[in-house]
Design an enzyme around this catalytic site. Structure first.
Site, PDB file in Angstrom:
ATOM      1  N   LYS A 367      14.529   4.415   4.396  1.00 11.50           N
ATOM      2  CA  LYS A 367      13.865   3.725   5.488  1.00 11.50           C
ATOM      3  C   LYS A 367      13.531   2.312   5.017  1.00 11.50           C
ATOM      4  O   LYS A 367      13.335   2.083   3.828  1.00 11.50           O
ATOM      5  CB  LYS A 367      12.615   4.478   5.924  1.00 11.50           C
ATOM      6  CG  LYS A 367      12.932   5.823   6.572  1.00 11.50           C
ATOM      7  CD  LYS A 367      11.696   6.485   7.134  1.00 11.50           C
ATOM      8  CE  LYS A 367      12.048   7.799   7.786  1.00 11.50           C
ATOM      9  NZ  LYS A 367      10.841   8.471   8.344  1.00 11.50           N
ATOM     10  N   HIS A 370       9.528  -2.618   5.011  1.00 13.76           N
ATOM     11  CA  HIS A 370       9.150  -3.613   6.008  1.00 13.76           C
ATOM     12  C   HIS A 370       7.786  -4.212   5.678  1.00 13.76           C
ATOM     13  O   HIS A 370       7.149  -3.854   4.675  1.00 13.76           O
ATOM     14  CB  HIS A 370       9.175  -3.015   7.417  1.00 13.76           C
ATOM     15  CG  HIS A 370       8.284  -1.825   7.598  1.00 13.76           C
ATOM     16  ND1 HIS A 370       6.931  -1.912   7.711  1.00 13.76           N
ATOM     17  CD2 HIS A 370       8.585  -0.503   7.693  1.00 13.76           C
ATOM     18  CE1 HIS A 370       6.421  -0.712   7.884  1.00 13.76           C
ATOM     19  NE2 HIS A 370       7.394   0.167   7.864  1.00 13.76           N
ATOM     20  N   HIS A 373       4.820  -2.107   4.625  1.00 14.86           N
ATOM     21  CA  HIS A 373       4.672  -1.611   3.255  1.00 14.86           C
ATOM     22  C   HIS A 373       4.024  -2.646   2.343  1.00 14.86           C
ATOM     23  O   HIS A 373       3.615  -2.324   1.229  1.00 14.86           O
ATOM     24  CB  HIS A 373       6.050  -1.264   2.651  1.00 14.86           C
ATOM     25  CG  HIS A 373       6.699  -0.061   3.269  1.00 14.86           C
ATOM     26  ND1 HIS A 373       7.826  -0.159   4.030  1.00 14.86           N
ATOM     27  CD2 HIS A 373       6.354   1.246   3.238  1.00 14.86           C
ATOM     28  CE1 HIS A 373       8.174   1.054   4.433  1.00 14.86           C
ATOM     29  NE2 HIS A 373       7.294   1.919   3.983  1.00 14.86           N
TER      30      HIS A 373
END
Length: 810
Positions: A367, A370, A373
């Site tokens: 994942k 982005h 995070h």
């Protein structure tokens, strides 16, 4: 390797009042100069002695901290700390004996019993002679008690040195010799050998002669003393002021209930509003003194003080007693220490011997990494930096989401949409594309979820083919993560993951909870009933036998304590998970695990976007890497506007990247971490106002001043000509940094450091506008350059604490 180094490091802390000359000498005599020592690099030695300074500068005991799991090959098991907790040995004799038995048995353990008895007697005499002044305070004034102790020490020294000649060489030294040498140095340090205020000058001379002969015969003693003296030189200047106040209050109060240890915590200082007006405040009611009223007591205490070189005024202000320190006295002591300590300025040893695990970032494999995070990553990195600055040994863990049915779904998707070349080139982006595509398919075809569950079931059963593809996803993703982390100046000691804690380990958790009668059935699920604690029912095992995330976290915590023997474990996770961690910590507590209280959830708010919520499944998320690239390009465009400066930058792309990342990080960490904030592109890139680029500009401006000066300054520079108010304001601000580091180490709030960095930068700006270095008389130029160098060191240390690389040009 990191933990092994920690387990083989003895952490010795001491103070000026219990300077650990003998302890360090025992270690140096036992290790330095040996063939093994010469052939072994420092990081592979049997054990390392780390020296630190206690904050209580008047403490009379040294502390030797032996980490949990301490090992030393060839040492008797009784000398190893193989238990579950660290051991703290307090008192000079205790620490000295342990070190000597550990690394230099010839000093004590190898002596004949009769000789050991004589050494024991000498050690006991030295200990009694070093009795703290508080033992006399009930019957005599503090001044008279100090005089009595000094006289007693000298009398004992005269007795011991007359009876025992200095050892002729290293092999003849015993613990008793080191203890006497230590006592002599504590009475007559080299800096005071010509101080006529010393009592009984003839006896002082005799003691000095004995010490000089001893050190001439055993030169390694001078090396040991130098190590101790260097550590003593790191004493925090404002703490020295605090202890001066505590000592004076003990004198004027003259009560057995008010010693320095009692009074010191009551002395507070706040950031001064105006330069050069730094003050310490004591709330008189907290002293609990008998009297009519606190304001009258304050006035009475004021009358007993006389201003001196340290304090320009001591005044009662209502129920407060205010001590205003002399800015010149502070300046003359602070600047040389900052220049000497450089990148270690602001650090302390309050966390010596302790281990902290810091789990942060923790993205899910496949994942996108982005902007969401980012908060966990930079806050966790800040916490690790701050704990290290406070003396802790830290272990950083990136606990990856790498297990579960979604990886079965990803594998099904990859077999349908995957491309090996794209996976190698950019694994996270390609796997994200695959994940979005297969989720779209699954929304129309439910059988895809069945295929995913079956695939994950094969993974759990250990099917090598299924695990091979999964491992490839993990390995390639970690390589890409490392690349992204390096751009934000973050690294990890351990990359772990949910997959490490198998179904067998989680089943062990369930069994243990059953043994403790903590599980109950609720609609077919196994839960821990936490309603009594207003935490609801914590689901451990679903009705279909599937394990919940909570059971894995319990298993992980238990495994980590077993492996690391941590003194605290910090989970840096968003505030959305507050309830989860409350349940986790309560379950650990109910399981009777004493270390449950050492677990801590450090939460934070969300990053808001003008474009609404970001969704991984829908593919609307923005990759952090794309944001970093865009910021870098924007910064390059700004920098190119000044062609002359741009031409001087060696690697403009890297500099632009650092400035941009600084802007992102300061915007994130500028407010308290539990607050949400909106990702503001314009503010992040701005050079005006309290922004990241402004802090980098302040640092590069100070670097430029140093570059343009045609001379260097060191710790011995004369700074007495710095008499201007703006200089005093900057000195005040620099002096506060160690307090800020301590506060940040307790609160774990990045904004503590950020606010300080802006305050310091503003003080620098005011000073630079008024006090020039170029074209000034040499004495003035040198003093000002020293001030700016101290400011540059301090600002650089603050930026590094935040995880930011300070730039020298921009």
């Amino acid at each position: 390797m990191l933990l092994n180094l920690h387990k083989n490091a003895l952490n010795l802390t001491f103070t000026a009042k219990c300077a650990a000359y003998a302890e360090v000498a025992a270690y140096v005599l036992g290790t330095a100069g040996s063939e093994h020592d010469r052939q072994t690099p420092p990081h592979k030695k049997a054990c390392e002695l780390r020296l630190g300074l206690q904050r209580n500068l008047h403490a009379t005991q040294a502390q030797l901290i032996v980490p949990a799991g301490f090992r030393l090959a060839g040492v008797a098991p009784a000398l190893e700390n193989s238990g579950g907790e660290r051991v703290t040995l307090a008192g000079k004799s205790t620490a000295l004996r342990f070190i000597s038995r550990l690394v230099a048995p010839a000093l004590y353990a190898a002596l004949p019993s009769v000789r050991r008895a004589a050494v024991d007697e000498a050690l006991d005499l030295v200990r009694v002679a070093s009795t703290d002044v508080t033992a006399y305070s009930a019957t005599a004034s503090a001044a008279s008690a100090h005089s009595t102790i000094a006289t007693n020490k000298l009398a004992l020294l005269a007795r011991l040195t007359a009876a025992t000649p200095p050892p002729a060489n290293r092999s003849a030294v015993t613990l008793a010799d080191l203890a006497v040498w230590d006592l002599a140095r504590s009475i007559t340090p080299p800096s005071q050998l010509n101080n006529s205020s010393q009592p009984n000058d003839a006896k002082v001379d005799e003691a000095n002669a004995w010490v000089a002969a001893f050190e001439a015969n055993v030169p390694l003693l001078r090396d040991a003393a130098a190590l101790v003296d260097r550590t003593l030189a790191t004493a925090y200047v404002l703490d020295e002021f605090r202890f001066d106040i505590a000592k004076e209050l003990v004198r004027v109060i003259a009560s057995p209930n008010h010693n320095e240890d009692v009074i010191f915590p009551l002395i507070e200082n706040k950031y001064p509003k105006d330069g050069g007006s730094g003050e310490f405040v004591v709330a008189v009611p907290r002293l609990k003194l008998p009297g009519i009223s606190a304001d009258v007591i304050a006035k009475n205490l004021e009358s007993k003080f006389t201003p001196d070189a340290r304090f320009t005024s001591i005044k009662a202000d209502g129920v407060f007693l205010k001590f205003v320190y002399n800015p010149a006295y502070l300046r003359d002591r602070l600047i040389p220490r900052v220049l000497s300590q450089a990148e270690t300025y602001g650090q302390n040893s309050s966390g010596y011997g302790k281990v902290s695990l810091v789990e942060f970032s923790s993205p899910n494999i496949a994942k996108p990494f982005h902007v969401g995070h980012l908060r966990s990553t930079i806050i966790g990195n800040f916490i690790e930096n701050t704990l290290r600055a406070n003396g802790w040994t830290t272990v950083t863990i990136n606990y990856l989401g790498d297990w579960g049915k979604q990886y079965g779904l990803l594998a099904v998707g990859y077999n349908k949409y995957g491309h090996a070349a794209k996976l190698e080139a950019d694994p996270i982006r390609h796997l994200f594309e695959v994940y979005v595509a297969i989720n779209n398919d699954a929304s129309e075809d439910a059988s895809i979820h069945d295929d995913a569950r079956n695939y994950f079931a094969r993974m759990e059963e250990g099917d090598p083919v299924s695990l091979e593809l999964w491992q490839k996803f993990v390995d390639l993703s970690i390589v890409k993560y490392r690349e992204i982390y390096s751009r934000v100046n973050v690294g990890f000691d351990v990359y772990s993951g949910e997959s490490k804690y198998s179904a067998k380990l989680m089943r062990g958790v369930v069994d243990r909870l059953k043994e403790l009668d903590l599980l109950k059935l609720d609609q077919g699920a196994q839960i821990v009933d936490l309603n009594a604690y207003k935490l609801g029912g914590a689901i451990i095992e679903k009705s279909n036998g599937g394990m919940m995330y909570l059971s894995r976290d319990v298993a992980a915590a238990i495994a980590r304590q077993k492996e690391y023997k941590f003194d605290n474990m910090v989970y840096v996770v968003g505030a959305q998970q507050d309830f989860h961690f409350k349940q986790l910590f309560k379950i650990l507590e109910l399981m009777g695990l004493p270390w449950a209280e050492k677990c801590q959830h450090v939460n934070f708010g969300m990053i808001k976007s003008k474009d609404g919520n970001m969704s991984t499944r829908k593919g609307t998320v923005v990759f952090l890497e794309d944001i970093l690239d865009a910021v870098q390009e924007s910064m390059l465009a700004v920098m190119k506007k000044n062609e002359a400066k741009f031409a001087q930058i060696v690697n403009p792309t890297a500099v632009a990247d650092t400035i941009g990342i600084t802007g992102i990080m300061i915007q994130d960490m500028g407010a308290r971490r539990n607050k949400d904030y909106e990702f503001n592109w314009d503010r992040m890139l701005a050079f005006e106002g309290d922004t990241g680029p402004y802090l980098q500009y302040a640092h590069t401006r100070l670097c430029s001043i140093e570059r343009k000066a045609d001379f260097e300054v060191g710790p011995h520079v004369n700074v007495s000509v710095l008499t201007e108010p703006v200089a005093a304001a900057l000195v005040d601000c620099i002096a506060m940094y160690p307090d800020v580091v301590r506060e940040a180490g307790v609160q774990l709030e990045p904004c503590t450091i950020v606010s300080y960095a802006f305050r310091l930068s503003h003080a620098v700006s005011n000073c630079v506008e008024a006090l020039y270095v170029m074209n000034q008389p040499q004495e003035i130029a040198a003093a000002r350059l020293a001030l700016y160098k101290a400011a540059r060191i301090t600002l650089g240390n603050a930026l590094r604490a935040l995880g930011i690389v300070p730039l020298e040009r921009m």
